[in-house]
Design a protein around this motif. Structure first.
Motif, PDB file in Angstrom:
ATOM      1  N   PHE A  19       0.973  -1.294  -0.054  1.00  0.00           N
ATOM      2  CA  PHE A  19      -0.072  -0.056   0.013  1.00  0.00           C
ATOM      3  C   PHE A  19       0.749   1.433   0.010  1.00  0.00           C
ATOM      4  O   PHE A  19       0.429   2.309   0.032  1.00  0.00           O
ATOM      5  CB  PHE A  19      -1.061  -0.024   1.085  1.00  0.00           C
ATOM      6  CG  PHE A  19      -2.156  -1.000   0.964  1.00  0.00           C
ATOM      7  CD1 PHE A  19      -3.076  -0.785   0.136  1.00  0.00           C
ATOM      8  CD2 PHE A  19      -1.905  -2.239   1.946  1.00  0.00           C
ATOM      9  CE1 PHE A  19      -4.114  -1.856  -0.045  1.00  0.00           C
ATOM     10  CE2 PHE A  19      -2.794  -3.253   1.319  1.00  0.00           C
ATOM     11  CZ  PHE A  19      -3.858  -3.073   0.804  1.00  0.00           C
ATOM     12  N   ASP A  20       2.062   1.221  -0.185  1.00  0.00           N
ATOM     13  CA  ASP A  20       3.101   2.215  -0.167  1.00  0.00           C
ATOM     14  C   ASP A  20       2.753   3.149   1.184  1.00  0.00           C
ATOM     15  O   ASP A  20       2.407   4.304   0.765  1.00  0.00           O
ATOM     16  CB  ASP A  20       2.910   2.805  -1.524  1.00  0.00           C
ATOM     17  CG  ASP A  20       3.890   3.969  -1.824  1.00  0.00           C
ATOM     18  OD1 ASP A  20       5.179   3.794  -1.375  1.00  0.00           O
ATOM     19  OD2 ASP A  20       3.751   4.957  -2.597  1.00  0.00           O
ATOM     20  N   VAL A  21       3.091   2.592   2.275  1.00  0.00           N
ATOM     21  CA  VAL A  21       2.704   3.553   3.345  1.00  0.00           C
ATOM     22  C   VAL A  21       3.961   3.246   4.294  1.00  0.00           C
ATOM     23  O   VAL A  21       4.645   2.144   3.906  1.00  0.00           O
ATOM     24  CB  VAL A  21       1.246   3.324   4.061  1.00  0.00           C
ATOM     25  CG1 VAL A  21       0.436   3.659   3.206  1.00  0.00           C
ATOM     26  CG2 VAL A  21       1.343   1.911   4.549  1.00  0.00           C
ATOM     27  N   THR A  22       4.218   3.678   5.403  1.00  0.00           N
ATOM     28  CA  THR A  22       5.167   3.491   6.301  1.00  0.00           C
ATOM     29  C   THR A  22       4.613   2.706   7.496  1.00  0.00           C
ATOM     30  O   THR A  22       3.275   2.709   7.636  1.00  0.00           O
ATOM     31  CB  THR A  22       5.618   4.771   6.936  1.00  0.00           C
ATOM     32  OG1 THR A  22       4.626   5.529   7.754  1.00  0.00           O
ATOM     33  CG2 THR A  22       6.150   5.715   6.070  1.00  0.00           C
ATOM     34  N   PRO A  23       5.472   2.155   8.162  1.00  0.00           N
ATOM     35  CA  PRO A  23       4.998   1.285   9.385  1.00  0.00           C
ATOM     36  C   PRO A  23       4.447   2.189  10.333  1.00  0.00           C
ATOM     37  O   PRO A  23       3.325   1.597  11.055  1.00  0.00           O
ATOM     38  CB  PRO A  23       6.434   0.854   9.801  1.00  0.00           C
ATOM     39  CG  PRO A  23       7.236   0.777   8.786  1.00  0.00           C
ATOM     40  CD  PRO A  23       6.862   1.927   8.040  1.00  0.00           C
ATOM     41  N   ARG A  24       4.785   3.376  10.617  1.00  0.00           N
ATOM     42  CA  ARG A  24       4.009   4.124  11.514  1.00  0.00           C
ATOM     43  C   ARG A  24       2.630   4.404  11.000  1.00  0.00           C
ATOM     44  O   ARG A  24       1.683   4.502  11.834  1.00  0.00           O
ATOM     45  CB  ARG A  24       4.653   5.604  11.502  1.00  0.00           C
ATOM     46  CG  ARG A  24       4.312   6.747  12.462  1.00  0.00           C
ATOM     47  CD  ARG A  24       4.118   6.194  13.818  1.00  0.00           C
ATOM     48  NE  ARG A  24       3.159   7.112  14.584  1.00  0.00           N
ATOM     49  CZ  ARG A  24       2.103   6.562  15.475  1.00  0.00           C
ATOM     50  NH1 ARG A  24       1.819   5.114  15.520  1.00  0.00           N
ATOM     51  NH2 ARG A  24       1.624   7.373  16.240  1.00  0.00           N
ATOM     52  N   THR A  25       2.332   4.493   9.871  1.00  0.00           N
ATOM     53  CA  THR A  25       0.727   4.549   9.411  1.00  0.00           C
ATOM     54  C   THR A  25       0.087   3.271   9.833  1.00  0.00           C
ATOM     55  O   THR A  25      -1.095   3.678  10.337  1.00  0.00           O
ATOM     56  CB  THR A  25       0.738   4.692   7.913  1.00  0.00           C
ATOM     57  OG1 THR A  25       1.554   5.966   7.420  1.00  0.00           O
ATOM     58  CG2 THR A  25      -0.628   4.906   7.489  1.00  0.00           C
ATOM     59  N   LEU A  26       0.550   2.172   9.694  1.00  0.00           N
ATOM     60  CA  LEU A  26      -0.175   1.008  10.033  1.00  0.00           C
ATOM     61  C   LEU A  26      -0.177   0.897  11.612  1.00  0.00           C
ATOM     62  O   LEU A  26      -1.330   0.660  12.262  1.00  0.00           O
ATOM     63  CB  LEU A  26       0.680  -0.131   9.599  1.00  0.00           C
ATOM     64  CG  LEU A  26       0.456  -0.256   8.085  1.00  0.00           C
ATOM     65  CD1 LEU A  26       1.280  -1.866   7.644  1.00  0.00           C
ATOM     66  CD2 LEU A  26      -0.705  -0.285   7.515  1.00  0.00           C
ATOM     67  N   ARG A  27       0.660   1.478  12.297  1.00  0.00           N
ATOM     68  CA  ARG A  27       0.573   1.299  13.651  1.00  0.00           C
ATOM     69  C   ARG A  27      -0.454   2.383  14.255  1.00  0.00           C
ATOM     70  O   ARG A  27      -1.152   2.334  15.138  1.00  0.00           O
ATOM     71  CB  ARG A  27       1.871   1.741  14.310  1.00  0.00           C
ATOM     72  CG  ARG A  27       2.991   0.615  14.451  1.00  0.00           C
ATOM     73  CD  ARG A  27       4.116   0.949  15.258  1.00  0.00           C
ATOM     74  NE  ARG A  27       5.467   0.541  14.579  1.00  0.00           N
ATOM     75  CZ  ARG A  27       6.285   1.253  13.700  1.00  0.00           C
ATOM     76  NH1 ARG A  27       5.990   2.452  13.603  1.00  0.00           N
ATOM     77  NH2 ARG A  27       7.380   0.715  13.058  1.00  0.00           N
TER      78      ARG A  27
END
Length: 77
Positions: A19-27
């Protein structure tokens, strides 16, 4: 006989790349309850439900938009 299918799981790295996002976004999505990964030690294990939720609710962070109400976003207050 019925075959037992193992449910597909994803790591945080796999979903970030997909999804072309950072781990922080998922957290962050976990913090607000959008995603509910299981834990194995310190690792997050995402399931198909989490992947579908990301697909149906594309992460705004990928577009450079922070969620409303985010205290790090002064315009959201």
């Amino acid at each position: 006989m019925r075959e037992h299918k193992t449910a597909r799981t994803y790591t945080i790295t796999e979903l970030c790349e997909r999804f072309d996002v950072t781990p922080r976004t998922l957290r962050y999505y976990e913090e607000i309850g959008l995603l509910t990964p299981q834990r194995r030690g310190t690792h997050r294990i995402y399931n198909e439900r989490d992947r579908v939720r990301l697909q149906l609710n594309p992460p705004r962070a990928a577009a450079g938009v922070q969620p409303r109400g985010d205290p790090r976003n002064p315009r959201a207050l």
